[in-house]
Scaffold this motif. Structure first.
Motif, PDB file in Angstrom:
ATOM      1  N   LEU A 127      16.207  42.982  -6.883  1.00 21.81           N
ATOM      2  CA  LEU A 127      16.912  42.876  -5.753  1.00 21.81           C
ATOM      3  C   LEU A 127      17.624  41.637  -5.708  1.00 21.81           C
ATOM      4  O   LEU A 127      18.868  41.770  -5.140  1.00 21.81           O
ATOM      5  CB  LEU A 127      15.809  42.805  -4.514  1.00 21.81           C
ATOM      6  CG  LEU A 127      16.510  42.758  -3.154  1.00 21.81           C
ATOM      7  CD1 LEU A 127      17.516  43.814  -2.799  1.00 21.81           C
ATOM      8  CD2 LEU A 127      15.453  42.768  -1.776  1.00 21.81           C
ATOM      9  N   ALA A 128      17.122  40.477  -6.042  1.00 21.96           N
ATOM     10  CA  ALA A 128      17.922  39.405  -6.040  1.00 21.96           C
ATOM     11  C   ALA A 128      19.075  39.135  -6.954  1.00 21.96           C
ATOM     12  O   ALA A 128      20.196  38.689  -6.552  1.00 21.96           O
ATOM     13  CB  ALA A 128      16.873  38.043  -6.597  1.00 21.96           C
ATOM     14  N   ALA A 129      18.897  39.889  -8.015  1.00 28.39           N
ATOM     15  CA  ALA A 129      19.949  40.067  -9.016  1.00 28.39           C
ATOM     16  C   ALA A 129      21.031  40.840  -8.562  1.00 28.39           C
ATOM     17  O   ALA A 129      22.147  40.385  -8.813  1.00 28.39           O
ATOM     18  CB  ALA A 129      19.214  40.245 -10.532  1.00 28.39           C
ATOM     19  N   ALA A 130      20.470  42.083  -8.003  1.00 28.52           N
ATOM     20  CA  ALA A 130      21.519  42.849  -7.609  1.00 28.52           C
ATOM     21  C   ALA A 130      22.603  42.385  -6.518  1.00 28.52           C
ATOM     22  O   ALA A 130      23.651  42.454  -6.372  1.00 28.52           O
ATOM     23  CB  ALA A 130      20.903  44.205  -7.274  1.00 28.52           C
ATOM     24  N   ARG A 131      21.549  41.686  -5.696  1.00 29.01           N
ATOM     25  CA  ARG A 131      22.467  41.061  -4.280  1.00 29.01           C
ATOM     26  C   ARG A 131      23.441  40.090  -4.697  1.00 29.01           C
ATOM     27  O   ARG A 131      24.343  40.112  -4.204  1.00 29.01           O
ATOM     28  CB  ARG A 131      21.260  40.566  -3.552  1.00 29.01           C
ATOM     29  CG  ARG A 131      22.037  40.084  -2.010  1.00 29.01           C
ATOM     30  CD  ARG A 131      20.913  39.641  -1.067  1.00 29.01           C
ATOM     31  NE  ARG A 131      21.474  39.135   0.260  1.00 29.01           N
ATOM     32  CZ  ARG A 131      21.951  39.873   1.206  1.00 29.01           C
ATOM     33  NH1 ARG A 131      21.417  41.311   1.154  1.00 29.01           N
ATOM     34  NH2 ARG A 131      22.366  39.381   2.462  1.00 29.01           N
ATOM     35  N   ALA A 132      22.985  39.153  -5.534  1.00 29.14           N
ATOM     36  CA  ALA A 132      23.740  38.011  -6.172  1.00 29.14           C
ATOM     37  C   ALA A 132      24.987  38.762  -6.792  1.00 29.14           C
ATOM     38  O   ALA A 132      26.240  38.221  -6.587  1.00 29.14           O
ATOM     39  CB  ALA A 132      22.997  37.209  -7.128  1.00 29.14           C
ATOM     40  N   ARG A 133      24.940  39.863  -7.447  1.00 29.15           N
ATOM     41  CA  ARG A 133      25.970  40.329  -8.334  1.00 29.15           C
ATOM     42  C   ARG A 133      26.924  41.034  -7.322  1.00 29.15           C
ATOM     43  O   ARG A 133      28.222  40.759  -7.482  1.00 29.15           O
ATOM     44  CB  ARG A 133      25.665  41.392  -9.416  1.00 29.15           C
ATOM     45  CG  ARG A 133      26.874  41.858 -10.254  1.00 29.15           C
ATOM     46  CD  ARG A 133      26.035  42.585 -11.417  1.00 29.15           C
ATOM     47  NE  ARG A 133      25.098  43.907 -11.094  1.00 29.15           N
ATOM     48  CZ  ARG A 133      23.906  43.595 -11.336  1.00 29.15           C
ATOM     49  NH1 ARG A 133      23.149  42.595 -12.285  1.00 29.15           N
ATOM     50  NH2 ARG A 133      23.063  44.519 -11.127  1.00 29.15           N
ATOM     51  N   LEU A 134      26.359  41.594  -6.391  1.00 28.69           N
ATOM     52  CA  LEU A 134      27.433  42.329  -5.279  1.00 28.69           C
ATOM     53  C   LEU A 134      28.025  41.399  -4.328  1.00 28.69           C
ATOM     54  O   LEU A 134      29.299  41.332  -4.195  1.00 28.69           O
ATOM     55  CB  LEU A 134      26.226  42.858  -4.157  1.00 28.69           C
ATOM     56  CG  LEU A 134      27.083  43.458  -3.019  1.00 28.69           C
ATOM     57  CD1 LEU A 134      27.939  44.563  -3.296  1.00 28.69           C
ATOM     58  CD2 LEU A 134      26.098  43.921  -1.951  1.00 28.69           C
ATOM     59  N   LEU A 135      27.501  40.097  -4.113  1.00 31.15           N
ATOM     60  CA  LEU A 135      28.061  39.109  -3.192  1.00 31.15           C
ATOM     61  C   LEU A 135      29.395  38.396  -4.203  1.00 31.15           C
ATOM     62  O   LEU A 135      30.186  37.744  -3.672  1.00 31.15           O
ATOM     63  CB  LEU A 135      27.220  37.885  -3.062  1.00 31.15           C
ATOM     64  CG  LEU A 135      26.192  38.663  -1.623  1.00 31.15           C
ATOM     65  CD1 LEU A 135      25.449  37.637  -1.082  1.00 31.15           C
ATOM     66  CD2 LEU A 135      26.967  39.310  -0.793  1.00 31.15           C
TER      67      LEU A 135
END
Length: 263
Positions: free
Chosen positions: A25-33
């Motif tokens: 989740l942390a990696a996916a959210r960071a990439r999204l932002l």
């Protein structure tokens, strides 16, 4: 040349729901932002959900269910599961119930990041969640939580990639109840990712002891006969509160127990 990576809609939903392992989740959210429109897409999703909920005050939902239960008691009837529209859900369930899952297009480019996410998601387990509705909020219940007749609860499922399933319950009176589908002879298609609420909340009846919900899933469609027979067999046993459904290994099953207090 491969187009720049863009978080697909199905993964955007998982990020909004928080339905990923913490590190993923942390990696996916960071990439999204980091994407040019990533923050705006996430904000738009959350704003749409808030706008829908603003038109559907949860207090009115609870009032209707409680009123229906009082009428039944006045008539000397057993309080029944009072089904409500799917959109009459409380804020804590907003994203789970109202976000629309959009599958990625077959022709869309799939980068190594997406392939990695899909591989990791295969390790997630299907499960049920249960929320108890109050006048202005929803309380997420833990497995084994205490409930009472008349409590308004909302079931939701996470399929974790399983394609077909059925949700049913067994209670302390030995009754087996179908929840999804509510009738019929076959399993229903499941949304492969995210948390998805059933089409109605309902009030628990006065069956003593417990109410135990089961999610049974499989990779392909299946008839309900075998699953219902297993549920009826278990419901007749003293071990119904804790034992698994006697089903072949091709089925995956998970359960959620509510202990019942006296009326």
């Amino acid at each position: 040349m491969r187009p720049p990576y863009r978080t697909p809609d199905w993964l955007l939903e998982r990020i909004a729901l928080g339905e990923l392992p913490p590190e993923v989740l942390a990696a996916a959210r960071a990439r999204l932002l980091e994407e040019p429109d990533g923050a705006a897409r996430l904000a738009a999703l959350e704003a749409d959900t808030a706008a829908i909920l603003a038109r559907l005050p949860p207090a009115e939902v609870a009032r209707r269910v409680q009123s229906r239960a009082r009428v039944q008691r006045a008539r000397g009837e057993r309080p029944s599961r009072s089904f409500l529209p799917a959109f009459a859900l409380v804020p804590a369930l907003a994203v789970a119930a109202l976000v629309v899952l959009v599958r990625p297009q077959v022709s869309a480019p799939v980068g190594p990041e997406v392939e990695l996410e899909e591989t990791r998601l295969k390790g997630l387990e299907a499960r049920l969640t249960v929320h108890r509705q109050h006048a202005e909020s929803a309380e997420e219940l833990a497995d084994g939580a205490l409930a009472a007749p008349g409590d308004v609860v909302q079931l939701a499922y996470v399929a974790a990639g399983r394609a077909h399933g059925v949700i049913l319950s067994v209670d302390g009176r030995g009754t087996v109840t179908l929840h999804a589908p509510e009738s019929g002879t076959a399993s229903v298609p499941l949304a492969p990712s995210g948390t998805h609420a059933l089409p109605g909340a309902y009030a628990l009846d006065d069956a003593p002891g417990f109410e135990r919900f089961f999610l049974v899933t499989a990779e392909t469609p299946f008839a309900l006969d075998e699953v219902l027979a297993a549920a009826r067999s278990l419901a007749a046993l003293p071990e119904a509160r804790a034992s698994r459904l006697p089903l072949p290994s091709r089925y995956m099953q998970t359960s959620f127990l509510l202990e019942k207090s006296s009326p």
